[in-house]
Design an enzyme around this catalytic site. Structure first.
Site, short mmCIF file in Angstrom:
data_model
loop_
_atom_site.label_atom_id
_atom_site.label_comp_id
_atom_site.label_asym_id
_atom_site.label_seq_id
_atom_site.Cartn_x
_atom_site.Cartn_y
_atom_site.Cartn_z
N LYS A 115 -20.38 4.17 21.07
CA LYS A 115 -19.53 4.00 19.98
C LYS A 115 -18.76 2.66 19.71
O LYS A 115 -18.66 2.13 18.92
CB LYS A 115 -18.46 5.13 20.30
CG LYS A 115 -19.02 6.53 20.37
CD LYS A 115 -18.23 7.43 21.03
CE LYS A 115 -18.75 8.51 21.39
NZ LYS A 115 -18.14 9.72 22.24
N THR A 167 -21.49 7.70 26.47
CA THR A 167 -21.76 7.48 25.22
C THR A 167 -20.60 6.70 24.33
O THR A 167 -20.80 6.06 23.21
CB THR A 167 -21.69 8.84 24.36
OG1 THR A 167 -20.54 9.70 24.70
CG2 THR A 167 -22.97 9.70 24.60
N HIS A 213 -27.21 16.13 33.73
CA HIS A 213 -26.11 14.81 33.11
C HIS A 213 -25.38 14.50 34.57
O HIS A 213 -24.57 13.59 34.05
CB HIS A 213 -25.06 15.59 32.47
CG HIS A 213 -25.26 16.01 30.97
ND1 HIS A 213 -25.38 14.99 29.96
CD2 HIS A 213 -25.58 17.12 30.41
CE1 HIS A 213 -25.46 15.56 28.83
NE2 HIS A 213 -25.70 16.86 29.17
N LYS A 232 -15.94 5.07 37.93
CA LYS A 232 -16.06 4.26 36.54
C LYS A 232 -15.26 3.05 36.76
O LYS A 232 -15.35 2.24 35.99
CB LYS A 232 -15.36 5.28 35.52
CG LYS A 232 -16.43 6.49 35.22
CD LYS A 232 -15.80 7.43 34.15
CE LYS A 232 -16.35 8.79 33.82
NZ LYS A 232 -17.71 8.45 33.08
#
Length: 838
Positions: A675, A671, A372, A569
């Site tokens: 969504k 993910t 991951h 991020k």
């Protein structure tokens, strides 16, 4: 009928009929209120009614579970086992009602009892048994495996305290204990009769047994017990229920009477406290040595319990463990459970007396490994000295695995000492380390990444040597999410609208959403689509006001970034856009820009100083922007605290714009991006992780792309990246950074955010400044597009219609086909002769 093993199944006894009508549900809830909660209606609280409803629903799930377990046993079903240190399963009542097809009936039943289902759903404490994407992915996969009727067991840790609850005080993150068990947890079934010993520390002793075989005995320093606590996972529209088994640590002897009798009251319970600490809290701070030790103990504890449990189940009907890998396939969800390779070898060789070669054949055909991360520093490794002190027998086994493995490497790549050093399970140097990712690769028959780009980069970078050695082991399995929770449950308005046009098959086959494209030209449908989005934005606005007292306007563009706070991020890049937009609006009040509400959310690791400082900066900028009357109605900003699954139910359906802005080549998949898109948000993103595939599916024209590619990032760094040159060469960027550095958002305090500014100008490890101009230009395109509501709606519909690939059902089918070789096993329902419907 006989099972594949030739045994005739024993029929189950007659099962009670379970409530399905409104009247039956009312009776069941009232009965549980009396018999399980011990209350009568006049004095029952909301939480009492929640518990009573949960117990009534659990009865039906339990009935399905017994039939599922019996079916698996009778068929000797090959079983997929998912080993994960995290399972972020979210609230269970609403999900189970959706999957059982009882949501509307239960709402009506509760209304007749004077209760509101939505209010009761808010009573449920969420088990925070994960940090974010890793644990949520595991939960989505468990939902899909049950829905697809795949025999499955999930194994993990029952943390008494999960990920912290986040509060914001004076702009700073404050961590509070996650007390998810304090009011009772009706979904958990404990099995005190099933316990396993887990050894820790001590020494090993070699000896020769009665047959003359060399053997090793582990003499531990201490032993803890593992007790299982099961949460049942109900599939959607089928009777199948799978088991999520979480392990709780307990003392072998919880009370020392001798110590108590001499007045040593702490000593009397020392072993209890020491043992229970192993599962006390999710991922302790592993910076200090004691934190590293506890984390290693946690990982070994749950893996050992799980493998012992699998062997126990297997030996209920088989006599030889040589076929263990034909019964089970074990997926390692990242490196946390990788110690399972050495533990299964220990159990097979030391406890069950298999020869090494036979045990290794079983082991490597049992495990498969999902990676991951692309960050080398995130590939787990343990100081060899710590590993030897906690797991002395496993280190001996690991040395032997490594010796045999490096013989293979040397034969394949003679005289390539560098490759041998990189592939070794032991990292040499000043302090030696055990490399868990290497152990997972060596001990698994399959290795996969979680997005097409991620898998390609794995082969080229962090796992390149393993790919050169075993290219046949590698495949891609792009992540997915469950539409049951993240559409049907959390966005019922959109789910109803979609079903009214194309039927409900899409809930089990997300590719059916493609039929929505036929309705693009229907103005009535587009208006209804916008109406659903507006209602969701009003719901989020109410939640924001309740939590933060900030009033936001649901008619504005909801620009949302919610995810773990981390430098890669790049929440800070989003913030630089907010400051830039704020300056533009101040300088030009007539600027044609779409009114925007920028919403942040996410938790920073308690020891991650820079991430916590970014949260403070976000809140400080929000304080200034929201108090400025010159931008009122045009720009607002809010940090929504304590992002978790329950809050995600409000957030994803309300988003207009999804921020997926990590540095290209850093995010494995993501993910949250899926969504958001499934709920009609448009995406602004780099070509990172699954963003690449989302853009391919929804169409480049329905996606706001910006930034360097992974290859360009690597090339830029190789040439020598100088962020200060970009700062000096871009006036808008310089002005935005200077506003922060000069104290405009810190009451004149120039030092508060200096670490943020210095990291950007001196290093900029994640290349925010390199992507700034492209990001601002892309945000300008977003603003222009949002001012054309019909076109924006068309893009939104297409995003939903083309997201079929990103269902967790598709991902699980691929795992079953390519890695697990596990087939569906239908379960007959007690009430329906055909067994295909609940």
């Amino acid at each position: 009928m006989t099972s594949p093993t030739g045994r005739r199944p024993t029929p189950l006894p007659n099962q009670p009929a379970f409530a399905r009508t409104v009247a039956e549900l009312q009776h069941a809830i009232t009965d549980k209120l009396f018999c399980m909660v011990g209350k009568f209606p006049e004095v029952a609280s909301k939480n009492n009614y929640y518990l009573a409803t949960a117990y009534a629903v659990r009865d039906r799930v339990l009935n399905n579970w017994v039939r599922t377990a019996k079916t698996y046993f009778d068929n000797a079903s090959r079983t997929a086992v998912y080993l994960s240190a995290e399972f972020l399963i979210g609230p269970q009542l609403g999900k189970n009602l959706v999957n059982l097809g009882l949501y509307d009936q239960t709402a009506q039943a509760l209304k007749g009892l004077g209760q509101d289902l939505e209010e009761l759903l808010e009573q449920e404490e969420e088990p925070g048994l994960g940090n974010g994407g890793l644990g949520r992915l595991a939960a989505c996969y468990m939902d899909s495996m049950a829905t697809l009727e795949i025999p499955t067991i999930g194994y993990g840790i029952r943390y008494e305290f999960g990920i912290f609850d986040q509060e914001i005080r004076n702009g700073w993150q404050v961590e509070k204990s996650d007390r998810w068990l304090r009011l009772g947890y009706p979904w958990e079934i404990s099995h005190a009769e099933v316990t396993f010993e887990v050894k820790l520390g001590g020494r090993t002793e070699a000896f020769t047994d009665a047959t003359g075989r060399y053997r090793v005995r582990w003499v531990p320093e201490r032993v803890v017990l593992g007790t299982p606590c099961d949460t049942l996972v109900q599939g959607y529209g089928v009777p199948t229920v799978n088991m999520l088994r979480l392990w709780k640590a307990e003392a072998h002897d919880s009370f020392d009477f001798q110590a108590f009798n001499v007045g040593d009251y702490y000593g009397a319970v020392h072993e209890k406290v020491f043992s229970e600490n192993i599962t006390k809290v999710l991922y302790p701070n592993d910076e200090p040595a004691v934190g590293k030790q506890l984390r290693l103990e946690q990982q070994y504890f749950f893996v050992s319990c799980s493998l012992q449990d699998m062997i126990r189940i297997y030996l209920q009907r088989e006599k030889s463990l040589l076929g263990f890998h034909r019964k089970y396939v074990v997926q390692l969800n990242d490196t946390h459970p990788a110690i399972g390779v050495a533990e299964l070898m220990r159990l097979l060789v030391d406890e069950h007396h298999l020869e090494w070669e036979a045990a290794w054949e079983v082991t490597r055909n049992t495990f498969a490994y999902t990676n991951h991360t692309l960050l080398p520093e995130a590939l787990e490794r343990w100081p060899l000295s710590l590993f030897q002190r906690i797991l002395p027998r496993h280190l001996e086994i690991l040395f032997e695995i490594n010796r045999r493995f490096l013989e293979v490497v040397t034969a394949r790549f003679p005289r390539d000492t560098g490759r041998v050093q990189r592939l070794s399970l032991i990292e040499e140097g000043g302090e030696k380390y055990v490399r868990m990712a290497n152990l997972a690769c060596v001990g698994s028959h399959a290795i996969n990444g979680v997005a097409a780009l991620h898998t390609t980069l794995l082969k080229q970078t962090v796992l390149r040597d393993f790919y050169d050695l075993w290219p046949e082991k590698f495949s891609n399995k792009t992540n997915g999410v469950t539409p049951r929770r993240f559409m049907v449950l959390s966005n019922p308005g959109l789910a109803r609208l979609i079903t009214s046009r194309i039927g409900d098959r899409w809930i089990r086959d997300l590719d059916e959403l493609r039929q929505l494209e036929a309705h693009l030209g229907d103005a009535t449908f587009r208006a209804a689509w916008r109406g659903v989005k507006h209602a969701n934005k009003m719901r989020l606005a109410a939640a924001i006001y309740k939590t933060t007292s900030v009033v936001v306007d649901p008619t504005t563009l909801f620009d949302i970034q919610v995810k773990r706070i981390h430098e890669y991020k790049r929440q800070l890049l989003n913030l630089l856009h907010v400051v830039t937009l704020y300056r533009r609006l101040k300088r030009n009040p007539r600027l044609k820009a779409a009114p925007r509400t920028v919403i942040f959310g996410g938790k920073a690791a308690p020891g991650y100083f820079m991430a916590k400082l970014v949260i403070k900066l976000i809140n400080s900028v929000a304080d200034v922007v929201n108090a400025d009357p010159e931008v009122s109605g045009r720009l607002k900003m809010v940090f929504f605290p304590d992002f978790n699954v329950k809050n995600a139910h409000h957030i994803y359906p309300a988003a207009d714009l999804s921020e997926q802005i990590s540095t290209a080549g850093m995010e494995a998949s993501g993910t949250g991006n899926m969504k958001f898109s499934l709920n009609g948000a448009l995406t602004i993103a780099t070509l990172d992780g699954a963003n690449v595939e989302i853009r391919e599916e929804v169409g480049a024209e329905n996606f706001f792309l910006f930034g360097l590619t992974a290859e360009e990032v690597a090339a830029r760094k190789a040439r020598g990246y100088r962020p200060r040159d970009i700062y000096n060469g871009n006036a808008e960027l310089r002005a935005a950074i200077d506003l922060i550095s000069l104290g405009a958002f810190s009451g004149g305090d120039k030092g508060l955010f200096a670490p943020v500014i210095n990291s950007l100008l001196d290093r900029d490890d994640y290349m925010l400044l390199a992507d700034y101009a492209s990001y601002i230009e892309s945000q300008d395109r977003v603003s222009l597009a949002y001012q054309a509501p019909e076109e924006w709606t068309r893009m939104s519909i297409l995003n939903v219609a083309r997201m079929g690939k990103f269902s967790s059902d598709r991902a699980i089918r691929e795992y079953c086909r390519d890695i697990w070789h596990v087939a569906p096993v239908p379960v007959r329902s007690a009430a329906d002769p055909d067994g295909r419907r609940l």
